[in-house]
Design a protein around this motif. Structure first.
Motif, mmCIF file in Angstrom:
data_model
loop_
_atom_site.group_PDB
_atom_site.id
_atom_site.type_symbol
_atom_site.label_atom_id
_atom_site.label_comp_id
_atom_site.label_asym_id
_atom_site.label_seq_id
_atom_site.Cartn_x
_atom_site.Cartn_y
_atom_site.Cartn_z
ATOM 1 N N THR A 59 6.001 116.213 6.092
ATOM 2 C CA THR A 59 5.691 115.804 4.727
ATOM 3 C C THR A 59 4.195 115.926 4.529
ATOM 4 O OG1 THR A 59 5.431 113.508 5.383
ATOM 5 C CG2 THR A 59 7.574 114.151 4.503
ATOM 6 N N TYR A 60 3.808 116.219 3.284
ATOM 7 C CA TYR A 60 2.392 116.411 3.008
ATOM 8 C C TYR A 60 2.099 115.788 1.656
ATOM 9 C CZ TYR A 60 -2.116 118.687 2.653
ATOM 10 O OH TYR A 60 -3.452 118.934 2.542
ATOM 11 N N GLU A 61 1.065 114.983 1.616
ATOM 12 C CA GLU A 61 0.742 114.308 0.373
ATOM 13 C C GLU A 61 -0.558 114.864 -0.202
ATOM 14 O OE1 GLU A 61 1.152 110.084 0.393
ATOM 15 O OE2 GLU A 61 -0.668 109.856 -0.803
ATOM 16 N N VAL A 62 -0.561 115.158 -1.487
ATOM 17 C CA VAL A 62 -1.759 115.684 -2.137
ATOM 18 C C VAL A 62 -2.229 114.668 -3.156
ATOM 19 C CG1 VAL A 62 -2.715 117.533 -3.520
ATOM 20 C CG2 VAL A 62 -0.945 118.028 -1.867
ATOM 21 N N GLN A 63 -3.519 114.353 -3.079
ATOM 22 C CA GLN A 63 -4.067 113.354 -3.986
ATOM 23 C C GLN A 63 -5.014 114.031 -4.950
ATOM 24 O OE1 GLN A 63 -3.092 110.217 -3.035
ATOM 25 N NE2 GLN A 63 -3.831 109.348 -4.936
ATOM 26 N N GLY A 64 -4.610 114.084 -6.218
ATOM 27 C CA GLY A 64 -5.546 114.640 -7.192
ATOM 28 C C GLY A 64 -5.719 113.608 -8.276
ATOM 29 N N ALA A 65 -5.548 113.982 -9.539
ATOM 30 C CA ALA A 65 -5.494 112.989 -10.610
ATOM 31 C C ALA A 65 -4.224 112.161 -10.460
ATOM 32 C CB ALA A 65 -5.517 113.681 -11.962
ATOM 33 N N TYR A 66 -3.161 112.821 -9.918
ATOM 34 C CA TYR A 66 -1.909 112.124 -9.625
ATOM 35 C C TYR A 66 -1.567 112.373 -8.168
ATOM 36 C CZ TYR A 66 -1.633 112.409 -14.677
ATOM 37 O OH TYR A 66 -1.904 112.344 -16.001
ATOM 38 N N THR A 67 -0.495 111.804 -7.707
ATOM 39 C CA THR A 67 -0.096 111.996 -6.302
ATOM 40 C C THR A 67 1.165 112.824 -6.244
ATOM 41 O OG1 THR A 67 -0.925 109.794 -5.920
ATOM 42 C CG2 THR A 67 0.328 110.791 -4.145
ATOM 43 N N ASN A 68 1.179 113.864 -5.403
ATOM 44 C CA ASN A 68 2.398 114.621 -5.144
ATOM 45 C C ASN A 68 2.717 114.506 -3.673
ATOM 46 O OD1 ASN A 68 0.765 116.654 -7.224
ATOM 47 N ND2 ASN A 68 2.869 116.217 -7.748
ATOM 48 N N VAL A 69 3.960 114.204 -3.348
ATOM 49 C CA VAL A 69 4.375 114.198 -1.945
ATOM 50 C C VAL A 69 5.340 115.359 -1.752
ATOM 51 C CG1 VAL A 69 5.529 112.918 -0.139
ATOM 52 C CG2 VAL A 69 4.124 111.714 -1.792
ATOM 53 N N PHE A 70 4.935 116.329 -0.933
ATOM 54 C CA PHE A 70 5.785 117.478 -0.647
ATOM 55 C C PHE A 70 6.531 117.228 0.652
ATOM 56 C CE2 PHE A 70 4.415 120.558 -3.731
ATOM 57 C CZ PHE A 70 3.166 120.115 -4.087
ATOM 58 N N ALA A 71 7.744 117.761 0.744
ATOM 59 C CA ALA A 71 8.495 117.639 1.989
ATOM 60 C C ALA A 71 9.000 119.012 2.392
ATOM 61 C CB ALA A 71 9.662 116.671 1.819
ATOM 62 N N ILE A 72 8.772 119.366 3.650
ATOM 63 C CA ILE A 72 9.331 120.590 4.204
ATOM 64 C C ILE A 72 10.459 120.167 5.109
ATOM 65 C CG2 ILE A 72 8.891 122.656 5.535
ATOM 66 C CD1 ILE A 72 5.980 122.361 4.924
ATOM 67 N N GLU A 73 11.690 120.509 4.720
ATOM 68 C CA GLU A 73 12.806 120.148 5.576
ATOM 69 C C GLU A 73 13.823 121.261 5.549
ATOM 70 O OE1 GLU A 73 14.462 117.091 2.175
ATOM 71 O OE2 GLU A 73 13.044 116.460 3.696
ATOM 72 N N GLY A 74 14.309 121.602 6.694
ATOM 73 C CA GLY A 74 15.327 122.650 6.795
ATOM 74 C C GLY A 74 14.881 123.973 6.216
ATOM 75 N N SER A 75 13.611 124.313 6.426
ATOM 76 C CA SER A 75 13.035 125.563 5.921
ATOM 77 C C SER A 75 13.024 125.660 4.403
ATOM 78 C CB SER A 75 13.768 126.798 6.478
ATOM 79 O OG SER A 75 13.495 126.948 7.833
ATOM 80 N N THR A 76 13.023 124.545 3.705
ATOM 81 C CA THR A 76 12.798 124.588 2.262
ATOM 82 C C THR A 76 11.682 123.619 1.909
ATOM 83 O OG1 THR A 76 14.368 122.842 1.753
ATOM 84 C CG2 THR A 76 15.219 125.082 1.765
ATOM 85 N N LEU A 77 11.088 123.857 0.732
ATOM 86 C CA LEU A 77 9.975 123.034 0.288
ATOM 87 C C LEU A 77 10.387 122.344 -0.996
ATOM 88 C CD1 LEU A 77 6.849 122.361 0.247
ATOM 89 C CD2 LEU A 77 6.638 124.364 -1.178
ATOM 90 N N ARG A 78 10.105 121.056 -1.104
ATOM 91 C CA ARG A 78 10.348 120.409 -2.393
ATOM 92 C C ARG A 78 9.407 119.214 -2.551
ATOM 93 N NH1 ARG A 78 14.124 116.076 -2.423
ATOM 94 N NH2 ARG A 78 14.490 115.330 -0.310
ATOM 95 N N VAL A 79 9.381 118.679 -3.747
ATOM 96 C CA VAL A 79 8.550 117.513 -4.038
ATOM 97 C C VAL A 79 9.447 116.290 -4.013
ATOM 98 C CG1 VAL A 79 7.187 116.379 -5.801
ATOM 99 C CG2 VAL A 79 6.910 118.804 -5.405
ATOM 100 N N THR A 80 9.096 115.321 -3.196
ATOM 101 C CA THR A 80 9.961 114.141 -3.098
ATOM 102 C C THR A 80 9.487 113.010 -3.986
ATOM 103 O OG1 THR A 80 8.706 113.553 -1.146
ATOM 104 C CG2 THR A 80 10.879 114.524 -0.798
#
Lengths: 125, 175
Positions: A59-80
């Motif tokens: 999982t990877y979290e990006v902090q900008g004006a808002y917060t996005n948490v990305f998840a890489i699972e099972g060779s796919t990428l999505r925003v959780t």
């Protein structure tokens, strides 16, 4: 053209539209159709934050004006998780094809799947 | 139906068209936000009004209608980023359609204008979000926009013929 004996949709119109559609799909097949992606490149405001491999769950979290948490699972990428206004990034769902990306426009964040043969003009920050 | 000849009537006709364009634009953004991941990307349903205005009112009125409907749509739906998308894409689309209007049929003009509209939207998205990767979506988005442009062109042809609205004399049209 104002003659009401003519058909509304002529054959030449259908040919024209079909030609444009075929051209668009051919370009799509050439550019983004081939192969599964290998790395995910995260960018904030155009600068590369990190590159993670697609085959390891993380999982990877990006902090900008808002917060996005990305998840890489099972060779796919999505925003959780995200708190951006319209949650378009989360609605995109899971992506796995090479060249596919998830973008959070209010946050100026993008996560793109790249692989061999695709050049990354990136500046590590 | 007789096309109004003097300035006031033309202006009122343009206002009515602007209202229709506004309604179409709002429906458009509601539909497009459910289908496409890019915010601000629209299917271009309101281009039918731009096309109709080009055929019956002329370039300046069409442009005026575009500016007003972009402004009001962006203000009403609370998404000001959409303003740049709408204005840039609509202006490019109107210019392309104006150049083609005497030479190609309405449907072909509409399809070309729609392709131009979507291409400019993707270009603006690439600039605003600073991600060239958005261009990967371009072929599918252009394909979807082409279909809607085809439908809009057919509808516009039907309207102009059935209502027998006289089209204006474009400078290079022979008929």
């Amino acid at each position: 053209m104002k003659n009401s004996d003519e058909h509304i949709i002529k054959i030449s119109d259908i040919v024209y539209t079909a030609a444009i559609l075929i051209a668009a799909l051919v370009i799509f097949a050439l550019v983004a159709g081939g192969g599964k992606g290998q790395t995910v490149v995260f960018k904030l405001d155009g600068e590369v934050l990190a590159e993670l491999p697609l085959d390891k769950d993380a999982t990877y979290e990006v902090q900008g004006a808002y917060t996005n948490v990305f998840a890489i699972e099972g060779s796919t990428l999505r925003v959780t998780e995200t708190n951006c206004p319209h949650q378009e990034c989360q609605k995109t769902g899971a992506v796995s094809a090479m060249g596919a990306s998830i973008v959070c426009a209010p946050n100026h964040v993008s996560a793109t799947i790249t692989g061999e043969g695709v050049e990354i003009d990136a500046i590590t920050g | 139906m007789q096309l109004p000849a003097d300035g006031t009537r033309k202006f009122v006709f343009a206002s009515v068209l602007c209202g229709i364009a506004l309604a179409l634009s709002l429906i458009d953004s509601a539909i497009s936000s459910a289908i496409f991941p890019l915010p601000g990307f629209k299917l271009g349903l309101a281009n039918i009004v731009s096309l109709f205005a080009i055929y019956t009112l002329g370039f300046s009125y069409a442009f005026l209608i575009l500016v007003v409907r972009s402004l009001v749509t962006a203000l009403l739906s609370g998404n000001v980023t959409m303003l740049f998308f709408s204005l840039a894409a609509g202006a490019a689309s109107i210019v392309v359609m104006w150049l083609l209007v005497g030479r190609l049929s309405i449907i072909k003009t509409s399809v070309t204008g729609s392709v131009c509209h979507n291409a400019v939207q993707v270009a603006v998205a690439m600039v605003i979000t600073s991600t060239p990767q958005v261009a990967y979506y371009m072929p599918i988005l252009i394909a979807a926009g082409t279909l809607s442009g085809f439908a809009m062109g057919a509808l516009c042809t039907l309207i102009i013929r059935r209502l027998k609205i006289p089209t204006i004399q474009h400078p290079w049209r022979i008929t």
